[in-house]
Structure formats: C-alpha cells, structure tokens
Design a protein around this motif. Structure first.
Motif, PDB file in Angstrom:
ATOM      1  N   VAL A   1       0.844  -1.196   0.000  1.00  0.00           N
ATOM      2  CA  VAL A   1       0.000   0.000   0.000  1.00  0.00           C
ATOM      3  C   VAL A   1       0.879   1.246   0.000  1.00  0.00           C
ATOM      4  CG1 VAL A   1      -1.723   1.323   1.294  1.00  0.00           C
ATOM      5  CG2 VAL A   1      -1.902  -1.171   1.162  1.00  0.00           C
TER       6      VAL A   1
ATOM      7  N   ARG B   1       2.530   1.912  -3.247  1.00  0.00           N
ATOM      8  CA  ARG B   1       1.594   2.514  -4.211  1.00  0.00           C
ATOM      9  C   ARG B   1       1.430   4.005  -3.950  1.00  0.00           C
ATOM     10  NH1 ARG B   1      -2.433  -1.857  -6.243  1.00  0.00           N
ATOM     11  NH2 ARG B   1      -2.972  -0.176  -7.648  1.00  0.00           N
TER      12      ARG B   1
ATOM     13  N   LEU C   1      -4.579   3.978  -4.824  1.00  0.00           N
ATOM     14  CA  LEU C   1      -4.805   2.624  -4.309  1.00  0.00           C
ATOM     15  C   LEU C   1      -5.520   1.713  -5.308  1.00  0.00           C
ATOM     16  CD1 LEU C   1      -5.715   3.306  -0.599  1.00  0.00           C
ATOM     17  CD2 LEU C   1      -3.504   2.779  -1.617  1.00  0.00           C
TER      18      LEU C   1
END
Length: 144
Positions: free
Chosen positions: A123, A126, A139
C-alpha cells in the motif's frame, strides 16, 4: 448500524460501514464511523477507537476530503503501538495526503525497517509511486 457491536460494525468485510463504502458513498461511510465513535467510544477498547479513526480517515481520503482525512489519521497514531509498523504506516498515509514526498519516503523507510512492515508495504509503495494523485487513484489496482 449504530447498534452493532464493534466486530460487526468494523470487522465484517460485508457489513457495517463497509456496506456504505461498497456503494462508493465514502463521505457517508466516514460520517457513519464518526457517529459510531461518538456514541460508542466509552465501550470501545483504545485500539478499536484507533482503528475506527483510521478507517474514517480512509473514507474521507477516498472522498477526497484530505483535510478531514488527515485529522482522522492523526488520531489513529498509537502512543504504544502493538505493531511496530503501524505508526509509520499512518505517517506515510498522512504524508501522501499532504503531498510531502520527503516525509512519505521517511515513513516508508521506517516501516520497511520493522519486522511486521511487510504487511502494508504494498500500500505504501503505491502511495509513493502515485504521489500527487488522489488517494483513490493511488490505491486502485493498475488494471482499472
């Protein structure tokens, strides 16, 4: 929904506030979490309040209300984290929303240095790769 216990309200992936979020009513989901917190705070464990604030932050970030999202994320920083990577994860998310590359990379590196950091590293990576985009776009899986 406000009568649901914590597990049903927050942890059921098909229930609670997540039903509202699944309809992409992110602002409504964030407000629902806020109302739940206001009404049920006394009966919740500290870690439950922290996680609910984090989830409210995510919902406001998805609704592109960065200012409110940051406020909720800030209240999800743990004074005594049980997971070493938690606070760097939250700090990385805040840095992303503030468009602060230096702070984002510092939080990412702090997270990578923890034994449990691998869990949320995809996460954060990203967020790093998509700095400047909306939280939702950052996301979203690349195929979408």
């Amino acid at each position: 929904m406000l009568t649901l216990d914590y597990s049903a309200f927050d942890q059921d992936m098909d229930g609670g506030w997540r039903m509202v979020a699944a309809e992409e009513r992110f602002d409504d989901a964030g407000r629902l979490i806020d109302v739940y917190l206001a009404r049920r705070a006394a009966e919740l464990e500290p870690n439950q309040r922290i996680l609910l604030n984090f989830h409210a932050g995510q919902m406001y970030a998805m609704a592109d209300d960065r200012k409110l999202a940051v406020k909720r994320f800030e209240t999800s920083i743990e004074p005594n984290p049980t997971m070493e990577s938690w606070n760097p994860y939250v700090e990385a998310t805040i840095a992303f929303l503030n468009r602060d590359r230096e702070a984002l990379l510092a939080a990412r590196n702090a997270m990578a240095a923890t034994p449990d950091g691998i869990m949320n590293m995809p996460v954060v990576d990203r967020l790093v790769a998509n700095l400047g985009k909306s939280y939702m776009d950052a996301l979203r899986p690349p195929s979408q």
